[in-house]
Design an enzyme around this catalytic site. Structure first.
Site, short mmCIF file in Angstrom:
data_model
loop_
_atom_site.label_atom_id
_atom_site.label_comp_id
_atom_site.label_asym_id
_atom_site.label_seq_id
_atom_site.Cartn_x
_atom_site.Cartn_y
_atom_site.Cartn_z
N ARG A 102 0.96 -1.14 0.03
CA ARG A 102 0.03 -0.06 -0.04
C ARG A 102 0.71 1.23 -0.11
NH1 ARG A 102 -5.06 1.61 -1.57
NH2 ARG A 102 -6.27 2.69 0.03
N THR A 379 -14.33 8.98 4.28
CA THR A 379 -13.49 8.56 3.41
C THR A 379 -14.44 8.31 2.05
OG1 THR A 379 -12.04 7.33 4.89
CG2 THR A 379 -11.81 6.73 2.36
N THR A 403 -3.84 -1.60 -7.65
CA THR A 403 -4.41 -0.45 -7.85
C THR A 403 -3.79 1.00 -8.10
OG1 THR A 403 -6.36 0.76 -7.24
CG2 THR A 403 -4.93 0.21 -5.44
N GLN A 422 -3.76 7.51 -4.39
CA GLN A 422 -4.16 6.69 -3.38
C GLN A 422 -4.42 7.62 -2.05
OE1 GLN A 422 -5.72 3.41 -3.37
NE2 GLN A 422 -3.71 3.21 -4.58
N ASP A 425 -7.86 8.26 -0.59
CA ASP A 425 -8.62 7.12 0.35
C ASP A 425 -8.47 7.42 1.68
OD1 ASP A 425 -9.61 5.42 -1.70
OD2 ASP A 425 -8.04 3.84 -1.50
N SER A 450 -7.92 0.82 2.98
CA SER A 450 -8.21 0.01 1.74
C SER A 450 -9.09 -0.98 1.81
CB SER A 450 -7.04 -0.81 1.00
OG SER A 450 -7.51 -1.59 -0.05
N SER A 451 -10.02 -1.36 0.67
CA SER A 451 -11.10 -2.14 0.68
C SER A 451 -10.40 -3.57 -0.04
CB SER A 451 -12.41 -2.07 -0.07
OG SER A 451 -13.05 -0.78 0.53
N GLY A 472 -13.24 -3.02 -7.11
CA GLY A 472 -14.36 -2.40 -7.11
C GLY A 472 -14.73 -1.16 -5.93
N GLY A 473 -13.42 -0.66 -5.68
CA GLY A 473 -13.58 0.37 -4.42
C GLY A 473 -14.43 -0.30 -3.43
#
Length: 568
Positions: A102, A379, A403, A422, A425, A450-451, A472-473
């Site tokens: 990340r 968020t 991503t 990023q 987010d 993050s998802s 897919g967010g």
């Protein structure tokens, strides 16, 4: 080289979670010796991975090649300038490791990073296009770490297909062309327009032959030098210079770039029925998916395959899952994240009791053990992600979500690739009126929530059963939960589970692919207080999965995208 990180012993985990021995003794079918498979969002990327496997490479080796090609042919979703989470299964040790690539915020970032000149949080669309949205990219460094521990081929030999396609040209995929011609702000940013405009002044179209020599030069440099090529030297200097352009420059420095370190740690694993599901920990979406499964395990959803009651239970567990995730999940290096409390059996028992015969008007977050007081989260995740799954002939498996955050990231490019956005987010509001902090507020060096939740499923003996995941967010959580329920509870082949209609339930909304639910089923759901609506604006799923069957490996690719699942 084996990972130095030891995951929670599966036997101890199963014992601690009181899974009946009779249940966990049901072993998954064993894949045929020597079988392998790649499932990813573009056939050219899949072929790159298959070439590596044919050459004797491991699943992680193939993941490097797949990511390198995806960054070229699916730049709207991921790339060299982005980040990722990977869950890795080592067949020889039955260990599951989570890799965290990340992005991180610059050291100088403050909680008011996305405040405008008026002293208020700016709009998400505006923030994405600024230099402030870009964090230190981590995907390449993460892959390098994983490959150093689990690779069989030389790092330098994993980028040949990406280099060949970038230099020689490739047919523009339909989704790439659609994104390039879209109305989104990034597609119309200066760098993106220059990149996608042909000599005649028109934008690229599907099927056009497209070349990116700058990208070829970049992957050659990464092949020769490793992630240092990206995080130090001319490319790092170009990234820093690019984020400093414009009226709202970013604070990213060369020191931030050089200091980046990916993480590897034991995967977060919990039992589900006769299985064990493993995901990355916070700040990923993994803990939320496990909470969703924990809630559903306390229902009889397995007796209701694809019927109104089954989807009702799915929707109500999803609402509870999202309420807790939105309040508590963030970077555990900076804030206390009550993962153990969220997954505690007594807490799940209490939360599951909130699933009544008819949907409540609203859902509140819970109070798990050890949970701090956090402010309401602000968020707003958006689309721009992809997922890949690989199993090699030794039975090792990779499940990886990667991503640039939004479509084409920030819309800014250097050396042939897009930079991520990023950092959007993070929560744009760092606290509430009473001063309580948002768990996902911006801090220097922090990773945004993050998802992404790449999953690997094992049987009770620690053998590989399946791997799956999706972009897919924020909808990733629902997409992953759907395919896990489809495969593990409803006993569907992974492709059929992927094909199931999508339903995302959070708060008071029930967004869905409405037309894929029968009128009768929709009427039954509405009678239980679940009114499905379309047009929710979320990124569509891009689920990919591979499972073990008595005949060997079986893969699935989401028909909503362009991906395939293929064996060498």
């Amino acid at each position: 080289m084996k990972s130095p990180f030891l995951p929670i012993a599966l036997a101890a985990l199963l014992s601690a979670c009181a899974v009946p021995n009779a249940a966990v003794s049901q072993a998954a079918p064993k894949a045929a010796e020597g079988q392998a498979m790649v499932a990813a969002a573009n056939p050219m990327a899949v072929e790159a991975g298959l070439k590596v496997l044919r050459a004797g490479g491991s699943a992680v080796d193939a993941a490097v090649a797949v990511q390198a090609v995806l960054g070229l042919v699916e730049p709207q979703s991921s790339g060299l300038g982005g980040g990722a989470f990977m869950t890795y299964y080592d067949a020889s040790t039955k260990q599951v490791t989570a890799y965290n690539g990340r992005e991180t915020a610059p050291k100088a970032a403050t909680p008011e990073l996305f405040y405008g000149a008026d002293g208020k949080p700016m709009g998400k669309g505006q923030a994405i296009l600024t230099g402030r949205s870009t964090g230190v990219p981590g995907a390449v460094a993460m892959l390098s770490l994983a490959q150093s521990q689990h690779g069989k081929l030389a790092w330098k030999d994993l980028f040949g297909e990406a280099e060949r396609l970038a230099d020689g040209g490739f047919p523009v995929p339909r989704r790439m062309a659609a994104a390039a011609n879209g109305r989104g702000g990034q597609a119309n940013a200066k760098d993106a327009v220059a990149y996608f405009t042909k000599p005649d002044g028109t934008k690229i179209q599907a099927g056009d032959t497209f070349r990116n020599p700058a990208y070829a030069a970049t992957v050659r440099k990464i092949a020769a030098e490793g992630p240092k090529a990206l995080l130090e030297g001319p490319i790092a200097e170009a990234i820093v210079a690019k984020v400093r352009e414009g009226d709202m420059p970013g604070a990213l420095t060369l020191a931030d770039m050089k200091a980046y370190k990916p993480k590897a740690e034991p995967a977060l694993c919990r039992p589900y029925r006769v299985y064990v599901v493993c995901v990355p920990g916070a700040p990923s979406g993994g803990p939320a998916v496990l909470e969703g499964l924990g809630l559903l395990e306390r229902t009889d959803i397995a007796k209701h395959p694809n019927d109104a009651e089954g989807w009702y239970l799915f929707s109500q567990a999803s609402r509870l899952m999202y309420a807790d995730r939105d309040r508590y999940i963030a970077d555990p290096d900076f804030v206390k994240v009550p993962v153990e409390g969220l997954l505690d059996r007594a807490y799940l028992d209490d939360r599951a009791k909130l699933i009544g015969p008819v949907a409540s008007a609203s859902v509140a977050f819970g109070r798990p053990k050890g949970a701090p007081v956090y402010a309401q989260d602000r968020t707003n995740e958006v689309a721009g992600t992809t997922h890949l799954v690989i199993v090699d002939k030794w039975g090792n498996a990779v499940s990886m979500t990667t991503t640039v955050e939004s479509t084409f990231g920030s819309g800014r490019m250097v050396h042939g690739f897009f930079l991520n956005n990023q950092l959007t987010d993070f929560s744009f509001s760092p606290s509430d009126r009473d001063g309580a902090p948002a768990a996902n507020a911006v801090q220097g060096g922090k990773r945004p929530r993050s998802s992404m939740a790449p999953a690997i499923v094992l049987d009770g003996d620690g053998r590989f059963v399946a791997a799956m995941g999706s972009p897919g967010g924020p909808s990733i959580l629902a997409y992953n939960l759907k395919v896990l329920v489809g495969v593990l509870d409803w006993k569907l082949p992974v492709q059929e589970a992927i094909n199931l209609p999508n339903l995302i339930a959070g708060g008071s909304f029930y967004a869905a692919e409405v037309d894929k639910f029968s009128p009768e089923l929709r009427t039954e759901l509405e009678a239980k207080g679940v009114k499905l609506s379309s047009g929710f604006g979320a990124e569509g799923s891009g689920l990919h999965g591979i499972e073990v069957t008595p005949q060997g490996l079986r893969g699935g690719a989401d028909p909503r995208r362009e991906g395939v699942a293929k064996a060498p």
